[in-house]
Motif scaffolding. Structure first.
Motif, PDB file in Angstrom:
ATOM      1  N   ALA A 120       0.834  -1.202   0.000  1.00  0.00           N
ATOM      2  CA  ALA A 120       0.000   0.000   0.000  1.00  0.00           C
ATOM      3  C   ALA A 120       0.869   1.251   0.000  1.00  0.00           C
ATOM      4  O   ALA A 120       0.423   2.332  -0.401  1.00  0.00           O
ATOM      5  N   HIS A 121       2.101   1.102   0.463  1.00  0.00           N
ATOM      6  CA  HIS A 121       2.993   2.267   0.576  1.00  0.00           C
ATOM      7  C   HIS A 121       4.437   1.799   0.375  1.00  0.00           C
ATOM      8  O   HIS A 121       4.831   0.768   0.913  1.00  0.00           O
ATOM      9  N   ILE A 122       5.192   2.564  -0.399  1.00  0.00           N
ATOM     10  CA  ILE A 122       6.622   2.260  -0.570  1.00  0.00           C
ATOM     11  C   ILE A 122       7.415   3.476  -0.115  1.00  0.00           C
ATOM     12  O   ILE A 122       7.132   4.603  -0.528  1.00  0.00           O
ATOM     13  N   ALA A 123       8.391   3.241   0.758  1.00  0.00           N
ATOM     14  CA  ALA A 123       9.275   4.323   1.218  1.00  0.00           C
ATOM     15  C   ALA A 123      10.683   4.029   0.703  1.00  0.00           C
ATOM     16  O   ALA A 123      11.264   2.996   1.022  1.00  0.00           O
ATOM     17  N   ILE A 149      17.302   5.613 -10.487  1.00  0.00           N
ATOM     18  CA  ILE A 149      16.390   6.503 -11.224  1.00  0.00           C
ATOM     19  C   ILE A 149      15.157   5.722 -11.703  1.00  0.00           C
ATOM     20  O   ILE A 149      14.027   6.203 -11.617  1.00  0.00           O
ATOM     21  N   GLU A 150      15.387   4.487 -12.151  1.00  0.00           N
ATOM     22  CA  GLU A 150      14.252   3.655 -12.588  1.00  0.00           C
ATOM     23  C   GLU A 150      13.274   3.425 -11.434  1.00  0.00           C
ATOM     24  O   GLU A 150      12.049   3.507 -11.601  1.00  0.00           O
ATOM     25  N   ILE A 155       8.132   4.210  -8.780  1.00  0.00           N
ATOM     26  CA  ILE A 155       7.375   4.467  -7.545  1.00  0.00           C
ATOM     27  C   ILE A 155       6.452   5.658  -7.740  1.00  0.00           C
ATOM     28  O   ILE A 155       5.280   5.629  -7.366  1.00  0.00           O
ATOM     29  N   LYS A 156       6.990   6.714  -8.362  1.00  0.00           N
ATOM     30  CA  LYS A 156       6.144   7.895  -8.595  1.00  0.00           C
ATOM     31  C   LYS A 156       4.927   7.533  -9.443  1.00  0.00           C
ATOM     32  O   LYS A 156       3.820   8.006  -9.210  1.00  0.00           O
ATOM     33  N   ALA A 157       5.147   6.684 -10.438  1.00  0.00           N
ATOM     34  CA  ALA A 157       4.059   6.394 -11.390  1.00  0.00           C
ATOM     35  C   ALA A 157       3.075   5.357 -10.858  1.00  0.00           C
ATOM     36  O   ALA A 157       1.879   5.453 -11.137  1.00  0.00           O
ATOM     37  N   ASP A 187       9.636  19.025  -7.776  1.00  0.00           N
ATOM     38  CA  ASP A 187       9.101  19.766  -6.637  1.00  0.00           C
ATOM     39  C   ASP A 187       7.870  19.138  -6.016  1.00  0.00           C
ATOM     40  O   ASP A 187       7.609  19.295  -4.829  1.00  0.00           O
ATOM     41  N   ASP A 188       7.104  18.418  -6.825  1.00  0.00           N
ATOM     42  CA  ASP A 188       5.849  17.897  -6.269  1.00  0.00           C
ATOM     43  C   ASP A 188       5.990  16.480  -5.711  1.00  0.00           C
ATOM     44  O   ASP A 188       5.023  15.890  -5.236  1.00  0.00           O
ATOM     45  N   ALA A 189       7.188  15.917  -5.730  1.00  0.00           N
ATOM     46  CA  ALA A 189       7.372  14.561  -5.184  1.00  0.00           C
ATOM     47  C   ALA A 189       7.253  14.595  -3.662  1.00  0.00           C
ATOM     48  O   ALA A 189       7.573  15.601  -3.035  1.00  0.00           O
ATOM     49  N   HIS A 190       6.769  13.498  -3.081  1.00  0.00           N
ATOM     50  CA  HIS A 190       6.645  13.415  -1.624  1.00  0.00           C
ATOM     51  C   HIS A 190       8.027  13.105  -1.044  1.00  0.00           C
ATOM     52  O   HIS A 190       8.496  11.973  -1.139  1.00  0.00           O
ATOM     53  N   TRP A 191       8.635  14.115  -0.452  1.00  0.00           N
ATOM     54  CA  TRP A 191      10.025  13.985   0.008  1.00  0.00           C
ATOM     55  C   TRP A 191      10.128  14.454   1.450  1.00  0.00           C
ATOM     56  O   TRP A 191       9.601  15.515   1.812  1.00  0.00           O
ATOM     57  N   VAL A 192      10.795  13.640   2.250  1.00  0.00           N
ATOM     58  CA  VAL A 192      10.995  13.946   3.664  1.00  0.00           C
ATOM     59  C   VAL A 192      12.495  13.912   3.943  1.00  0.00           C
ATOM     60  O   VAL A 192      13.211  13.060   3.408  1.00  0.00           O
ATOM     61  N   VAL A 193      12.955  14.863   4.753  1.00  0.00           N
ATOM     62  CA  VAL A 193      14.373  14.852   5.168  1.00  0.00           C
ATOM     63  C   VAL A 193      14.421  14.526   6.652  1.00  0.00           C
ATOM     64  O   VAL A 193      13.661  15.087   7.446  1.00  0.00           O
ATOM     65  N   GLN A 194      15.268  13.589   7.006  1.00  0.00           N
ATOM     66  CA  GLN A 194      15.374  13.218   8.408  1.00  0.00           C
ATOM     67  C   GLN A 194      16.802  13.394   8.903  1.00  0.00           C
ATOM     68  O   GLN A 194      17.738  13.512   8.119  1.00  0.00           O
TER      69      GLN A 194
END
Ligand code: SF4
Length: 228
Positions: A120-123, A149-150, A155-157, A187-194
């Motif tokens: 359901a979710h890939i991180a 990159i692939e 994942i985005k698609a 810019d619109d990708a779901h990105w988190v910095v930890q």
């Protein structure tokens, strides 16, 4: 015979509030990884042999499934582990949502996961700007950047839900690197910095390196989601 029989995992957390945002999840950890990020804080899992029977873990998950919102498959590197697909398939058959963590080095396997709707979710970790030299430096081994990159594009698609996440390691990243990652992902990708934490690092030298604070990251990266 169950498809999980004979497979071992490296660790098991029966309930976590931290590993899947907004969900109570069990977490199954595998051992082993094809990368050697010197700053990796999961060194025990990366270097040790698995010792827990996956069938026993799965039975426990089934017993407690009504209290769980899902199961996280983490590591080490799950796509490097022979239990990855069998566990995701077993969870799907049981109607339990799964989240898969990955370093993105196995796009063919991730394609199978998305085609069969197993997660359901890939991180996916994004270690560095998407060029081979930068990536290999952060991963501690030569990395085929085309596979990374692939995986990003796949994942985005196709992932039903996803997150890209970067651990900011002050000893290895500049702020410019983080901004370049932002541009590389779009810019619109779901990105988190930890934040990098020095405890338990794979490379002894990194146990002495400066940690990153969430407050500093918020100052450096306004508008970007920061996880402490
Ligand atoms: S941080 Fe690097 S070495 Fe550690 S588990 Fe992830 S990919 Fe492997």
């Amino acid at each position: 015979m169950s498809k999980l029989s004979g497979i071992k995992a490296g660790g098991y957390l029966p309930a976590s509030f931290l590993d899947w945002d907004g969900r109570i999840s069990a977490v199954v950890f595998c051992c082993g990884c094809n990368f050697r990020c010197p700053w990796c804080h999961n060194s025990t899992l990366v270097l040790s042999e698995p010792g827990l029977l996956l069938e026993d873990i799965f039975s426990d998950i089934m017993r407690r499934s009504k209290f769980l919102d899902g199961v996280v498959v983490s590591g080490g590197e799950p796509t490097f582990w022979r239990g990855f697909l069998p566990l995701l398939e077993s969870l799907k058959e049981a109607g339990i949502p799964a989240k898969a963590d990955t370093n993105g080095s196995a796009p063919a396997l991730l394609r199978e996961v998305t085609e069969k709707n197993l997660a359901a979710h890939i991180a996916m970790d994004i270690k560095a700007p998407l060029d081979a030299d930068a990536y290999s430096r952060l991963a501690g081994v030569p990395v085929g950047i085309e596979k990374i990159i692939e995986s990003v594009e796949l994942i985005k698609a196709y992932a039903p839900s996803y997150e890209f996440r970067t651990t900011y390691v002050p000893a290895l990243h500049t702020v410019g690197d983080l901004l370049k990652i932002r541009r590389d992902l779009s810019d619109d990708a779901h990105w988190v910095v930890q934040c990098f934490k020095p405890e338990g690092c794979l490379d002894e030298e990194f146990k002495k390196k400066e940690a990153a604070s969430a407050e500093k990251l918020k100052e450096l990266l306004p508008g970007i989601k920061i996880r402490g």
